[in-house]
Design an enzyme around this catalytic site. Structure first.
Site, PDB file in Angstrom:
ATOM      1  N   HIS A 158       0.842  -1.266  -0.030  1.00  0.00           N
ATOM      2  CA  HIS A 158      -0.045  -0.030   0.063  1.00  0.00           C
ATOM      3  C   HIS A 158       0.906   1.236  -0.118  1.00  0.00           C
ATOM      4  CE1 HIS A 158      -3.270   2.730   0.944  1.00  0.00           C
ATOM      5  NE2 HIS A 158      -3.877   2.043   0.693  1.00  0.00           N
ATOM      6  N   ASP A 192      -8.026  -5.216  -0.186  1.00  0.00           N
ATOM      7  CA  ASP A 192      -8.448  -6.140  -1.291  1.00  0.00           C
ATOM      8  C   ASP A 192      -8.150  -7.777  -1.200  1.00  0.00           C
ATOM      9  OD1 ASP A 192      -7.583  -3.463  -3.371  1.00  0.00           O
ATOM     10  OD2 ASP A 192      -9.518  -4.146  -2.884  1.00  0.00           O
TER      11      ASP A 192
HETATM   12  C1  SDX Z   1      -6.292  -0.239  -3.156  1.00  0.00           C
HETATM   13  O1  SDX Z   1      -4.338   4.400  -2.602  1.00  0.00           O
HETATM   14  C2  SDX Z   1      -5.274   3.784  -1.838  1.00  0.00           C
HETATM   15  O2  SDX Z   1      -5.452   4.164  -0.629  1.00  0.00           O
HETATM   16  C3  SDX Z   1      -5.822   2.598  -2.618  1.00  0.00           C
HETATM   17  C4  SDX Z   1      -6.888   1.824  -1.710  1.00  0.00           C
HETATM   18  C5  SDX Z   1      -8.085   2.709  -1.541  1.00  0.00           C
HETATM   19  O3  SDX Z   1      -8.728   2.261  -0.643  1.00  0.00           O
HETATM   20  O4  SDX Z   1      -8.455   3.456  -2.576  1.00  0.00           O
HETATM   21  O5  SDX Z   1      -6.284   1.468  -0.490  1.00  0.00           O
HETATM   22  C6  SDX Z   1      -7.327   0.538  -2.453  1.00  0.00           C
HETATM   23  O6  SDX Z   1      -6.118   0.164  -4.611  1.00  0.00           O
HETATM   24  C7  SDX Z   1      -5.452  -1.094  -2.585  1.00  0.00           C
HETATM   25  C8  SDX Z   1      -4.040  -1.610  -3.388  1.00  0.00           C
HETATM   26  C9  SDX Z   1      -4.521  -2.729  -4.158  1.00  0.00           C
HETATM   27  N1  SDX Z   1      -3.542  -3.078  -5.283  1.00  0.00           N
HETATM   28  C10 SDX Z   1      -2.830  -4.187  -5.087  1.00  0.00           C
HETATM   29  O7  SDX Z   1      -2.924  -5.086  -4.103  1.00  0.00           O
HETATM   30  C11 SDX Z   1      -1.697  -4.521  -6.142  1.00  0.00           C
HETATM   31  C12 SDX Z   1      -0.495  -5.088  -5.555  1.00  0.00           C
HETATM   32  N2  SDX Z   1       0.001  -3.964  -4.819  1.00  0.00           N
HETATM   33  C13 SDX Z   1       1.022  -3.218  -5.365  1.00  0.00           C
HETATM   34  O8  SDX Z   1       1.032  -2.900  -6.977  1.00  0.00           O
HETATM   35  C14 SDX Z   1       1.530  -1.990  -4.866  1.00  0.00           C
HETATM   36  O9  SDX Z   1       1.715  -2.081  -3.643  1.00  0.00           O
HETATM   37  C15 SDX Z   1       0.750  -0.576  -4.665  1.00  0.00           C
HETATM   38  C16 SDX Z   1       0.166  -0.162  -5.941  1.00  0.00           C
HETATM   39  C17 SDX Z   1      -0.525  -1.132  -3.779  1.00  0.00           C
HETATM   40  C18 SDX Z   1       1.460   0.413  -4.059  1.00  0.00           C
HETATM   41  O10 SDX Z   1       2.391   0.607  -4.946  1.00  0.00           O
HETATM   42  P1  SDX Z   1       3.529   1.766  -4.621  1.00  0.00           P
HETATM   43  O11 SDX Z   1       3.480   2.431  -3.452  1.00  0.00           O
HETATM   44  O12 SDX Z   1       4.015   2.681  -5.821  1.00  0.00           O
HETATM   45  O13 SDX Z   1       4.860   0.698  -4.497  1.00  0.00           O
HETATM   46  P2  SDX Z   1       5.703   0.232  -5.513  1.00  0.00           P
HETATM   47  O14 SDX Z   1       5.057  -0.490  -6.634  1.00  0.00           O
HETATM   48  O15 SDX Z   1       6.776   1.518  -5.847  1.00  0.00           O
HETATM   49  O16 SDX Z   1       6.638  -0.991  -4.631  1.00  0.00           O
HETATM   50  C19 SDX Z   1       7.522  -0.486  -3.829  1.00  0.00           C
HETATM   51  C20 SDX Z   1       8.429  -1.787  -3.605  1.00  0.00           C
HETATM   52  C21 SDX Z   1       8.879  -2.208  -5.119  1.00  0.00           C
HETATM   53  O17 SDX Z   1      10.040  -3.102  -4.954  1.00  0.00           O
HETATM   54  P3  SDX Z   1      11.519  -2.156  -5.516  1.00  0.00           P
HETATM   55  O18 SDX Z   1      11.241  -1.615  -6.499  1.00  0.00           O
HETATM   56  O19 SDX Z   1      11.632  -1.111  -4.228  1.00  0.00           O
HETATM   57  O20 SDX Z   1      12.557  -3.364  -5.071  1.00  0.00           O
HETATM   58  O21 SDX Z   1       7.815  -2.842  -3.241  1.00  0.00           O
HETATM   59  C22 SDX Z   1       7.374  -3.974  -4.264  1.00  0.00           C
HETATM   60  C23 SDX Z   1       7.764  -3.242  -5.445  1.00  0.00           C
HETATM   61  O22 SDX Z   1       8.372  -4.200  -6.690  1.00  0.00           O
HETATM   62  N3  SDX Z   1       6.217  -4.398  -4.286  1.00  0.00           N
HETATM   63  C24 SDX Z   1       5.597  -5.694  -4.449  1.00  0.00           C
HETATM   64  C25 SDX Z   1       4.178  -5.520  -4.353  1.00  0.00           C
HETATM   65  N4  SDX Z   1       3.973  -4.179  -3.968  1.00  0.00           N
HETATM   66  C26 SDX Z   1       4.945  -3.609  -4.025  1.00  0.00           C
HETATM   67  N5  SDX Z   1       6.176  -6.838  -4.776  1.00  0.00           N
HETATM   68  C27 SDX Z   1       5.427  -7.783  -4.794  1.00  0.00           C
HETATM   69  N6  SDX Z   1       4.318  -7.763  -4.541  1.00  0.00           N
HETATM   70  C28 SDX Z   1       3.558  -6.942  -4.350  1.00  0.00           C
HETATM   71  N7  SDX Z   1       2.215  -6.676  -4.368  1.00  0.00           N
END
Ligand code: SDX
Length: 392
Positions: free
Chosen positions: A271, A328
């Protein structure tokens, strides 16, 4: 220089507005709607009460709530012509695409909902969308199941009416276990608002051009559809099913999620704001146990989900990146237990988020926010002379 432009990809460190609606503390896992803790609201309030609270800022008296609901019911009719637009879609169309289009199409049948300068005009547009959106959501599901399109039942509450519209069968008496309605009501409350997330920022951006409430909500639905945002609740169940079919080998999928070469992500984890836990995920996880227990359902993917969460909490890669279950991760397990088809999961998220989108749009308009128009850092070509096509 016009002024210093700082690049902030994904607006990770940018505040887009001032707002009095929802408060998040990502470190402490705090979520409050208008100052009320989500834990209290999920336990003690009902969804329509929370919708009123988010939009107007106070918990309603009984009279205020009754009037709000009767105004919504008065506006819950959807023009018959809208059925022709629904008919234009193939059954295979994803409900989020259908709903975003139908919500935009509502404008044609409610032109007065666009130019809303007075609070009275805003109120009329608000009760219209709160009345009509559940009908459109139910019709979208019924079209997929080839069920006849129906209308609501004023004798029922907002959430039960939604459930009836989605699931009643022609010629059969509708009945539902109260536990189902209570679970649905709680889930909608937990999804109702979340400050400036992707879809809410989209609603504010479109609303800032004064395109109107329905156009803004339609844009918000499209933004929510993405698997990185609301679409994650559908992606989570599809992922858990894949793990189950694969013999329940969670370690294999954890490894895939950490493999930078592999585009696979553990859906429902991570998140932007919550860096310790998502308070909603905690409540939903507990509710999943309760609901499945009450309904006597034993869903193996719940155990797989719990197994994944346990592994992630002990895995350096996840702990270092502060990746925990978000809203989710467990919600789809409850939706499925309630008989909601997986392609409708993100529609359920939109139904929950609707009051939040409305509240944020209304606040943006009442605060007379300027049109959203960020700048950029230009990295393209310098000036070039034009050449005719013959000498390129
Ligand atoms: C919602 O914003 C809100 O409030 C949203 C929400 C709402 O109520 O409106 O809460 C609802 O959208 C919840 C999120 C649902 N999405 C997912 O579950 C999809 C999986 N999650 C990711 O795609 C991600 O964690 C996000 C999109 C939720 C957040 O993305 P960020 O903040 O841009 O983080 P990032 O992609 O930059 O990740 C940081 C690191 C990265 O690794 P490094 O490059 O630092 O080595 O964490 C890793 C990412 O690769 N990472 C994950 C991961 N999420 C982040 N690795 C594996 N699995 C994951 N799910």
């Amino acid at each position: 220089q016009a002024g210093i432009i700082t690049l902030d990809r994904g607006f990770k460190n940018t505040g887009s507005c001032e707002s009095a609606i929802t408060f998040l503390d990502g470190e402490k896992g705090i979520l409050r709607y208008r100052g009320y803790a989500i834990e209290d609201l999920a336990e003690k309030a009902d969804f329509l009460e929370v919708a009123y609270l988010l939009i107007f800022g106070e918990l309603p008296t009984k009279e205020q709530l009754d009037k709000f609901y009767s105004d919504i019911q008065d506006e819950s009719e959807v023009d018959e012509e809208m059925k022709k637009i629904l008919d234009g879609f193939p059954k295979s169309a994803h409900p989020m695409g259908v709903l975003s289009s139908l919500t935009s199409a509502l404008i044609a049948f409610n032109p007065s909902s666009v130019d809303v300068s007075s609070e009275a005009d805003m109120y009329k547009a608000i009760v219209k969308i709160l009345g009509k959106f559940p009908v459109l959501a139910a019709w979208t599901l019924r079209k997929k199941k080839s069920d006849p399109l129906n209308y609501g039942d004023d004798s029922l509450g907002y959430v039960e009416n939604l459930h009836k519209m989605m699931f009643e069968k022609p010629g059969k008496k509708y009945s539902v276990d109260k536990a189902v309605i209570n679970a649905l009501d709680k889930l909608l409350i937990l999804h109702a608002d979340h400050e400036q997330n992707c879809s809410t920022s989209t609603v504010r951006m479109v609303g800032s051009s004064h395109a109107g409430l329905f156009a803004s909500i339609s844009a918000g639905i499209s933004a929510l559809w993405g698997p990185l945002h609301g679409g994650a609740n559908q992606a989570v169940i599809e992922m858990l099913e894949k793990i189950k079919e694969d013999g329940g080998d969670t370690k294999k999928f954890m490894a895939k999620a950490k493999d930078k070469e592999d585009p696979f992500r553990l859906m429902g984890f991570g998140h932007r704001v919550y860096k310790n836990f998502d308070p909603r995920a905690k409540i939903i996880k507990k509710s999943a146990d309760e609901v499945l227990g009450q309904l006597g359902i034993d869903d193996p993917v719940l155990d797989i989900a719990k197994g994944l969460e346990k592994e992630a909490l002990e895995d350096d890669y996840f702990v270092k990146r502060k990746l925990y279950p978000n809203v989710d991760f467990y919600s789809g397990i409850i939706y499925r237990a309630l008989g909601i088809p997986v392609e409708m999961f993100t529609v359920m998220f939109a139904l929950g988020r609707l009051p939040g989108w409305i509240a944020q749009w209304r606040e943006m308009r009442l605060m007379k926010e300027p049109i959203g128009r960020p700048r950029q850092i230009y990295i393209g070509e310098g000036h070039r002379e034009f050449k005719n096509v013959d000498n390129r």
